[in-house]
Design an enzyme around this catalytic site. Sequence first.
Site, PDB file in Angstrom:
ATOM      1  N   GLU A 184       0.849  -1.206   0.000  1.00 65.45           N
ATOM      2  CA  GLU A 184       0.000   0.000   0.000  1.00 65.45           C
ATOM      3  C   GLU A 184       0.877   1.246   0.000  1.00 65.45           C
ATOM      4  O   GLU A 184       1.961   1.262   0.594  1.00 65.45           O
ATOM      5  CB  GLU A 184      -0.930  -0.019   1.216  1.00 65.45           C
ATOM      6  CG  GLU A 184      -2.103  -0.962   0.995  1.00 65.45           C
ATOM      7  CD  GLU A 184      -2.956  -1.141   2.234  1.00 65.45           C
ATOM      8  OE1 GLU A 184      -2.444  -0.950   3.347  1.00 65.45           O
ATOM      9  OE2 GLU A 184      -4.134  -1.484   2.081  1.00 65.45           O
ATOM     10  N   THR A 228      -8.767   1.104 -18.898  1.00 63.85           N
ATOM     11  CA  THR A 228      -8.464  -0.266 -18.523  1.00 63.85           C
ATOM     12  C   THR A 228      -7.272  -0.694 -19.368  1.00 63.85           C
ATOM     13  O   THR A 228      -6.915  -0.028 -20.343  1.00 63.85           O
ATOM     14  CB  THR A 228      -9.648  -1.209 -18.801  1.00 63.85           C
ATOM     15  OG1 THR A 228     -10.063  -1.035 -20.156  1.00 63.85           O
ATOM     16  CG2 THR A 228     -10.803  -0.941 -17.871  1.00 63.85           C
ATOM     17  N   ASP A 252     -12.209   8.943 -20.255  1.00 63.37           N
ATOM     18  CA  ASP A 252     -12.133   7.502 -19.993  1.00 63.37           C
ATOM     19  C   ASP A 252     -11.922   6.829 -21.344  1.00 63.37           C
ATOM     20  O   ASP A 252     -12.846   6.706 -22.147  1.00 63.37           O
ATOM     21  CB  ASP A 252     -13.446   7.055 -19.344  1.00 63.37           C
ATOM     22  CG  ASP A 252     -13.505   5.559 -19.109  1.00 63.37           C
ATOM     23  OD1 ASP A 252     -12.638   4.836 -19.628  1.00 63.37           O
ATOM     24  OD2 ASP A 252     -14.438   5.117 -18.417  1.00 63.37           O
ATOM     25  N   LYS A 298      -8.595  -4.205 -22.717  1.00 60.35           N
ATOM     26  CA  LYS A 298      -9.495  -4.182 -23.878  1.00 60.35           C
ATOM     27  C   LYS A 298      -8.640  -4.063 -25.141  1.00 60.35           C
ATOM     28  O   LYS A 298      -7.845  -4.954 -25.399  1.00 60.35           O
ATOM     29  CB  LYS A 298     -10.500  -3.052 -23.730  1.00 60.35           C
ATOM     30  CG  LYS A 298     -11.417  -3.220 -22.494  1.00 60.35           C
ATOM     31  CD  LYS A 298     -12.508  -2.184 -22.451  1.00 60.35           C
ATOM     32  CE  LYS A 298     -13.493  -2.439 -21.334  1.00 60.35           C
ATOM     33  NZ  LYS A 298     -13.174  -1.734 -20.088  1.00 60.35           N
TER      34      LYS A 298
HETATM   35  N1  DSN Z   1     -17.671  -4.006 -19.094  1.00 58.74           N
HETATM   36  C1  DSN Z   1     -17.004  -3.046 -19.929  1.00 58.74           C
HETATM   37  C2  DSN Z   1     -17.509  -3.092 -21.317  1.00 58.74           C
HETATM   38  O1  DSN Z   1     -17.938  -4.145 -21.732  1.00 58.74           O
HETATM   39  O2  DSN Z   1     -17.486  -2.089 -22.024  1.00 58.74           O
HETATM   40  C3  DSN Z   1     -17.084  -1.691 -19.379  1.00 58.74           C
HETATM   41  O3  DSN Z   1     -17.184  -1.701 -18.007  1.00 58.74           O
END
Ligand code: DSN
Length: 489
Positions: free
Chosen positions: A83, A287, A258, A290
């Site tokens: 942490e 994220t 985002d 993706k």
């Molecule tokens: N679950 C993601 C998506 O499918 O776009 C976003 O949180």
Amino acid sequence: MSADSPHTATSTTSPGAEYADTASAAYRAALQVVESVEPRIAAATRKELADQRASLKLIASENYASPAVLLTMGTWLSDKYAEGTIGHRFYAGCQNVDTVESIAAEHARELFGSPHAYVQPHSGIDANLVAYWAILATRVEAPGLADAGAKHVNDLSEADWEKLRNKLGNQRLLGMSLDAGGHLTHGFRPNISGKMFHQRSYGTDPDTGFIDYGAVAAAAREFKPLVIVAGYSAYPRRVNFATMREIADEVGATLMVDMAHFAGLVAGKVFTGDEDPVPHAHVTTTTTHKSLRGPRGGLILCQPEYADAVDKGCPMVLGGPLSHVMAAKAVALAEARQPAFQAYAQRVADNAQALADGFLKRDAQLVTGGTDNHIVLLDVTSFGLTGRQAESALLDAGVVTNRNAIPADPNGAWYTSGIRLGSPALTTRGFGPDEFDRVAELMIDVLTNTAPEGSSKAKYSLADGTAERVNAAAAELLAANPLYPGLEL
Ligand code: DSN
């Protein structure tokens, strides 16, 4: 990939094929160890690979990380508590976590050209929560402390704390609405972001489906938000972040972007100039799993004035950092800095275009009439189906998608009227435009052979032979473009 695909020569997909033998040996050994303790988990892990290999994955938010990224997550870095942040931990013995986190942050800064990167968020929602609290801490708490002549919230009198707490809890956020393609965390009221802020949302032009920047500016002028959020989960078009920043500056708002969905297109230099959010936003979240094709997790990029507050994400909002995942982020970001990743990102955009064209030439309806990113949003009302029925019928035929609301969706967010599709995962397998055109053809075959049952929004029937026909055609495409080629368990 077909032999005559114009993209064959630049194919840079399936990362890890060059070390597949070594990765195979590592996975075989690892699964033997798991099997000796809990064989059901080893079996489920093996089956997941077989299932993923055997389906056409069109979920826009999923991808296939390289074996190097996946293997990096399976180590004892997971065992350490750390942490705090680099060089400033609440536990002893964090020297190796400091190294890992520093390398991941360095790759993120270099890849995206950002002055600061914070790589601890465990997910996109966590990244957005840290970003919101960092903005509140910088824009509201810091001036509040200065007004009260205090350095820390613990130094405030109860009365001054109450005043500051009320200010923190009374700020405004303007984000894209869920049904126009925004994300839950952009101020949707059932989400914490819609409860911690007074929220308002902007939609898209009802005729074109595109963002109407004039309407966004008008909403910002009237609402005067502290934070404007740009970015999307289901909007098939690019965003002009320079314009969004002008709007934010005019009303004194912080621009947060985002880019979870399209970070791979930013990293791969498909989105540049006004379409690259990083130089325009004060704070950018994403994220890593993706289109960026890394491990499941998040990260934040920001301008220097937000860096101190962002770095307090743990323990302010986050639990102890997942050091093994930060290590895997470093590996994935290193991969994304290679020229091959730029070729991959361009193919993601080209393939989404081919998928959209494949639908349009077969008279299907797409939200906004097409795509210029990695997402295609298919309106299934013309097939007489709900999104739920279409999603289920496609799954029967081996096509994995997710149902999604379309703007002003008459079926709401559960049954929906749309199917969201994305090109990143199948592009990683090696699919090119010809294969994506064939995918559109197969999907149309399924949807035209699906009928709703009675008045149900969920029940449906698929004409005899459809699932078998499409599954067989999909299997041919998949066999020609194997997932994790050379990886043998
Ligand atoms: N679950 C993601 C998506 O499918 O776009 C976003 O949180």
